[in-house]
Write a protein that holds these residues in place. Structure first.
Motif, PDB file in Angstrom:
ATOM      1  N   MET A  25       0.819  -1.216   0.000  1.00 36.77           N
ATOM      2  CA  MET A  25       0.000   0.000   0.000  1.00 36.77           C
ATOM      3  C   MET A  25       0.855   1.269   0.000  1.00 36.77           C
ATOM      4  O   MET A  25       0.502   2.248  -0.631  1.00 36.77           O
ATOM      5  CB  MET A  25      -0.960  -0.009   1.184  1.00 36.77           C
ATOM      6  CG  MET A  25      -2.077  -1.026   1.008  1.00 36.77           C
ATOM      7  SD  MET A  25      -3.277  -0.993   2.337  1.00 36.77           S
ATOM      8  CE  MET A  25      -4.022   0.619   2.083  1.00 36.77           C
ATOM      9  N   ALA A  42      -7.593   0.803   4.467  1.00 33.89           N
ATOM     10  CA  ALA A  42      -7.743  -0.636   4.201  1.00 33.89           C
ATOM     11  C   ALA A  42      -8.895  -1.215   5.013  1.00 33.89           C
ATOM     12  O   ALA A  42      -9.693  -2.009   4.501  1.00 33.89           O
ATOM     13  CB  ALA A  42      -6.440  -1.368   4.529  1.00 33.89           C
ATOM     14  N   ALA A  45     -12.144  -0.055   3.431  1.00 36.07           N
ATOM     15  CA  ALA A  45     -12.380  -0.792   2.186  1.00 36.07           C
ATOM     16  C   ALA A  45     -12.910  -2.185   2.508  1.00 36.07           C
ATOM     17  O   ALA A  45     -13.846  -2.669   1.867  1.00 36.07           O
ATOM     18  CB  ALA A  45     -11.094  -0.873   1.366  1.00 36.07           C
ATOM     19  N   ASN A  46     -12.338  -2.814   3.519  1.00 39.41           N
ATOM     20  CA  ASN A  46     -12.755  -4.153   3.917  1.00 39.41           C
ATOM     21  C   ASN A  46     -14.170  -4.133   4.481  1.00 39.41           C
ATOM     22  O   ASN A  46     -15.008  -4.960   4.127  1.00 39.41           O
ATOM     23  CB  ASN A  46     -11.774  -4.710   4.952  1.00 39.41           C
ATOM     24  CG  ASN A  46     -12.085  -6.140   5.329  1.00 39.41           C
ATOM     25  OD1 ASN A  46     -12.347  -6.982   4.475  1.00 39.41           O
ATOM     26  ND2 ASN A  46     -12.088  -6.418   6.614  1.00 39.41           N
ATOM     27  N   ALA A  51     -12.488  -4.219  -1.200  1.00 40.87           N
ATOM     28  CA  ALA A  51     -11.254  -4.880  -1.636  1.00 40.87           C
ATOM     29  C   ALA A  51     -11.103  -6.192  -0.886  1.00 40.87           C
ATOM     30  O   ALA A  51     -11.150  -6.206   0.335  1.00 40.87           O
ATOM     31  CB  ALA A  51     -10.056  -3.982  -1.389  1.00 40.87           C
ATOM     32  N   GLN A  56      -5.896  -6.074  -5.119  1.00 42.41           N
ATOM     33  CA  GLN A  56      -7.017  -5.192  -5.438  1.00 42.41           C
ATOM     34  C   GLN A  56      -6.893  -3.860  -4.685  1.00 42.41           C
ATOM     35  O   GLN A  56      -7.117  -2.796  -5.245  1.00 42.41           O
ATOM     36  CB  GLN A  56      -8.332  -5.872  -5.071  1.00 42.41           C
ATOM     37  CG  GLN A  56      -9.456  -5.540  -6.030  1.00 42.41           C
ATOM     38  CD  GLN A  56     -10.697  -6.373  -5.768  1.00 42.41           C
ATOM     39  OE1 GLN A  56     -11.185  -6.423  -4.653  1.00 42.41           O
ATOM     40  NE2 GLN A  56     -11.202  -7.020  -6.798  1.00 42.41           N
ATOM     41  N   LEU A  57      -6.486  -3.959  -3.418  1.00 38.73           N
ATOM     42  CA  LEU A  57      -6.295  -2.769  -2.591  1.00 38.73           C
ATOM     43  C   LEU A  57      -5.212  -1.881  -3.195  1.00 38.73           C
ATOM     44  O   LEU A  57      -5.362  -0.662  -3.281  1.00 38.73           O
ATOM     45  CB  LEU A  57      -5.896  -3.207  -1.174  1.00 38.73           C
ATOM     46  CG  LEU A  57      -6.329  -2.371   0.006  1.00 38.73           C
ATOM     47  CD1 LEU A  57      -7.814  -2.066  -0.023  1.00 38.73           C
ATOM     48  CD2 LEU A  57      -5.974  -3.091   1.296  1.00 38.73           C
ATOM     49  N   VAL A  83     -13.393   4.443  -2.328  1.00 39.89           N
ATOM     50  CA  VAL A  83     -13.918   3.347  -1.515  1.00 39.89           C
ATOM     51  C   VAL A  83     -15.386   3.581  -1.158  1.00 39.89           C
ATOM     52  O   VAL A  83     -16.213   2.675  -1.244  1.00 39.89           O
ATOM     53  CB  VAL A  83     -13.045   3.153  -0.241  1.00 39.89           C
ATOM     54  CG1 VAL A  83     -13.738   2.252   0.775  1.00 39.89           C
ATOM     55  CG2 VAL A  83     -11.687   2.571  -0.624  1.00 39.89           C
TER      56      VAL A  83
END
Length: 168
Positions: A25, A42, A45-46, A51, A56-57, A83
């Motif tokens: 990242m 992150a 996004a999760n 992602a 993908q992230l 996101v």
């Protein structure tokens, strides 16, 4: 702390380590986002189901960096908007980043790949259809421009990030 714990669990679920995910990242963001903001990004996004892999992230982060430069905003803001737009399935939020995707087309393409009709897609599948379309468009854009460009602003952002990381 709590954020780091959640981030490490996310990394483990994606079949990698927190350190490896952080390295990917950092590279994708061009060092323009602090470690804490990378972890938060992150985790968000999760949480929004955007992602599901480190790859993908990283790609989403590169797209955000590219959009940030084109729109004159920070990479952190661009990633958060990206996101949020994907997580909520909002073509409008994505459009604000200069990403125009036809939701109808995205659904039709993804449905065909699953051997379904677009109307038979679940909400999760519709979200994945949008994510796929944005990833595909973003990768094509990055390939055409040779990736995000280094500017005075990005160098300056990197300096601020180094200072912020040193503090935490």
């Amino acid at each position: 702390g709590k954020i780091e714990g959640a981030f490490n669990r996310l990394a483990a679920a994606a079949g990698t380590t927190g350190a490896a995910l952080m390295k990917a990242m950092r590279a994708a963001s061009g060092g323009q986002i602090s470690d804490l903001n990378l972890q938060l990004a992150a985790n968000k996004a999760n949480l929004l189901g955007v992602a599901n892999s480190a790859e993908q992230l990283g790609t989403l982060m590169e797209i955000a960096r590219d959009r940030a430069q084109k729109m004159g905003i920070s990479t952190t803001q661009a990633f958060n908007d990206l996101v949020t737009g994907l997580g909520r399935g909002s073509a409008l939020i994505l459009d604000n980043l200069g990403i125009t995707v036809s939701v109808t087309e995205a659904n039709a393409t993804y449905a065909a790949s699953l051997g379904k009709t677009a109307s038979a897609l679940s909400d999760a599948e519709k979200k994945q259809a949008l994510i796929n379309a944005v990833l595909s468009q973003g990768q094509a854009s990055l390939a055409a421009t040779g990736g995000a460009v280094e500017t005075a602003a990005t160098s300056f952002a990197r300096l601020g990030v180094a200072a912020e990381n040193a503090k935490t």
